[in-house]
Design a protein around this motif. Sequence first.
Motif, PDB file in Angstrom:
ATOM      1  N   LEU A  36      57.516  64.069  33.150  1.00 11.51           N
ATOM      2  CA  LEU A  36      58.903  64.550  33.174  1.00 11.51           C
ATOM      3  C   LEU A  36      59.233  65.187  34.527  1.00 11.51           C
ATOM      4  O   LEU A  36      60.288  64.908  35.110  1.00 11.51           O
ATOM      5  CB  LEU A  36      59.146  65.562  32.052  1.00 11.51           C
ATOM      6  N   ILE A  37      58.346  66.011  35.036  1.00 13.38           N
ATOM      7  CA  ILE A  37      58.586  66.660  36.327  1.00 13.38           C
ATOM      8  C   ILE A  37      58.670  65.621  37.438  1.00 13.38           C
ATOM      9  O   ILE A  37      59.534  65.712  38.328  1.00 13.38           O
ATOM     10  CB  ILE A  37      57.496  67.720  36.620  1.00 13.38           C
ATOM     11  N   ASN A  38      57.837  64.589  37.389  1.00  9.64           N
ATOM     12  CA  ASN A  38      57.894  63.530  38.395  1.00  9.64           C
ATOM     13  C   ASN A  38      59.227  62.779  38.310  1.00  9.64           C
ATOM     14  O   ASN A  38      59.834  62.462  39.333  1.00  9.64           O
ATOM     15  CB  ASN A  38      56.723  62.562  38.239  1.00  9.64           C
ATOM     16  N   HIS A  39      59.697  62.512  37.100  1.00 12.77           N
ATOM     17  CA  HIS A  39      60.996  61.867  36.891  1.00 12.77           C
ATOM     18  C   HIS A  39      62.088  62.689  37.576  1.00 12.77           C
ATOM     19  O   HIS A  39      62.934  62.140  38.307  1.00 12.77           O
ATOM     20  CB  HIS A  39      61.266  61.751  35.386  1.00 12.77           C
ATOM     21  N   ARG A  45      64.910  63.562  45.115  1.00  9.24           N
ATOM     22  CA  ARG A  45      64.883  62.743  46.333  1.00  9.24           C
ATOM     23  C   ARG A  45      66.159  61.913  46.446  1.00  9.24           C
ATOM     24  O   ARG A  45      66.751  61.805  47.513  1.00  9.24           O
ATOM     25  CB  ARG A  45      63.654  61.850  46.314  1.00  9.24           C
ATOM     26  N   GLN A  46      66.584  61.330  45.335  1.00 11.51           N
ATOM     27  CA  GLN A  46      67.818  60.538  45.339  1.00 11.51           C
ATOM     28  C   GLN A  46      69.011  61.404  45.751  1.00 11.51           C
ATOM     29  O   GLN A  46      69.863  60.970  46.541  1.00 11.51           O
ATOM     30  CB  GLN A  46      68.068  59.944  43.955  1.00 11.51           C
ATOM     31  N   GLU A  83      68.524  56.122  37.161  1.00  9.62           N
ATOM     32  CA  GLU A  83      67.672  56.312  35.986  1.00  9.62           C
ATOM     33  C   GLU A  83      66.638  55.194  35.865  1.00  9.62           C
ATOM     34  O   GLU A  83      65.499  55.442  35.495  1.00  9.62           O
ATOM     35  CB  GLU A  83      68.514  56.396  34.714  1.00  9.62           C
ATOM     36  N   LYS A  84      67.042  53.983  36.186  1.00 14.17           N
ATOM     37  CA  LYS A  84      66.088  52.864  36.140  1.00 14.17           C
ATOM     38  C   LYS A  84      64.914  53.135  37.068  1.00 14.17           C
ATOM     39  O   LYS A  84      63.757  52.946  36.695  1.00 14.17           O
ATOM     40  CB  LYS A  84      66.761  51.553  36.544  1.00 14.17           C
ATOM     41  N   GLU A  85      65.217  53.566  38.289  1.00  8.74           N
ATOM     42  CA  GLU A  85      64.147  53.869  39.235  1.00  8.74           C
ATOM     43  C   GLU A  85      63.262  54.997  38.711  1.00  8.74           C
ATOM     44  O   GLU A  85      62.031  54.904  38.750  1.00  8.74           O
ATOM     45  CB  GLU A  85      64.707  54.254  40.599  1.00  8.74           C
ATOM     46  N   ALA A  86      63.870  56.055  38.220  1.00  7.30           N
ATOM     47  CA  ALA A  86      63.106  57.219  37.760  1.00  7.30           C
ATOM     48  C   ALA A  86      62.241  56.870  36.550  1.00  7.30           C
ATOM     49  O   ALA A  86      61.060  57.229  36.498  1.00  7.30           O
ATOM     50  CB  ALA A  86      64.039  58.374  37.447  1.00  7.30           C
ATOM     51  N   LEU A  96      56.489  58.938  45.027  1.00  5.57           N
ATOM     52  CA  LEU A  96      57.356  59.502  46.071  1.00  5.57           C
ATOM     53  C   LEU A  96      56.720  59.462  47.458  1.00  5.57           C
ATOM     54  O   LEU A  96      57.425  59.464  48.458  1.00  5.57           O
ATOM     55  CB  LEU A  96      57.764  60.928  45.715  1.00  5.57           C
ATOM     56  N   LYS A  97      55.401  59.392  47.520  1.00  8.30           N
ATOM     57  CA  LYS A  97      54.720  59.343  48.817  1.00  8.30           C
ATOM     58  C   LYS A  97      54.947  58.009  49.524  1.00  8.30           C
ATOM     59  O   LYS A  97      54.908  57.943  50.746  1.00  8.30           O
ATOM     60  CB  LYS A  97      53.222  59.587  48.645  1.00  8.30           C
ATOM     61  N   ARG A  98      55.175  56.942  48.761  1.00  4.02           N
ATOM     62  CA  ARG A  98      55.346  55.627  49.372  1.00  4.02           C
ATOM     63  C   ARG A  98      56.738  55.028  49.131  1.00  4.02           C
ATOM     64  O   ARG A  98      57.011  53.906  49.531  1.00  4.02           O
ATOM     65  CB  ARG A  98      54.262  54.677  48.878  1.00  4.02           C
ATOM     66  N   ARG A  99      57.598  55.783  48.507  1.00  6.18           N
ATOM     67  CA  ARG A  99      58.946  55.312  48.190  1.00  6.18           C
ATOM     68  C   ARG A  99      59.777  55.120  49.452  1.00  6.18           C
ATOM     69  O   ARG A  99      59.801  55.959  50.332  1.00  6.18           O
ATOM     70  CB  ARG A  99      59.630  56.336  47.285  1.00  6.18           C
ATOM     71  N   SER A 100      60.497  54.008  49.501  1.00  9.75           N
ATOM     72  CA  SER A 100      61.387  53.721  50.624  1.00  9.75           C
ATOM     73  C   SER A 100      62.693  54.501  50.479  1.00  9.75           C
ATOM     74  O   SER A 100      63.118  54.821  49.373  1.00  9.75           O
ATOM     75  CB  SER A 100      61.738  52.238  50.669  1.00  9.75           C
ATOM     76  N   PHE A 101      63.333  54.733  51.617  1.00 12.13           N
ATOM     77  CA  PHE A 101      64.637  55.398  51.637  1.00 12.13           C
ATOM     78  C   PHE A 101      65.651  54.545  50.864  1.00 12.13           C
ATOM     79  O   PHE A 101      65.695  53.333  51.032  1.00 12.13           O
ATOM     80  CB  PHE A 101      65.071  55.580  53.090  1.00 12.13           C
TER      81      PHE A 101
END
Length: 108
Positions: A36-39, A45-46, A83-86, A96-101
């Motif tokens: 949940l916290i990661n979501h 970030r968004q 929401e789909k991404e999360a 989040l360490k490898r997520r693109s902008f």
Amino acid sequence: MKVIVSKYLTPVGFRALTIYPFVILRNAKDAEDSVLINHEKIHLRQQLELLWVFFFVWYGVEFLVHWMRLNNKYAAYKAISFEKEAYQNEKDLHYLKRRSFWNFLCFY
């Protein structure tokens, strides 16, 4: 990220709400739920990428379009690109360490 616990600030039916820089949890036990916290961190970030205000405008417009199309509030919520991404990446605690902008666009 600052965590606040308040059942009054969290919408009914939801466990958390994120408004940068706050994550508002309905229940204190949810602070221990890493998924949940990661979501919610993904939403943080968004929000940063869209300078907060534009995130909520985009989120609201996308929700309304999906709601009109699907005629179901929950289905509309789940169809929002943010929401789909999360949801798709919430179990990957290193996402989040490898997520693109602006990666949420891949889910649009």
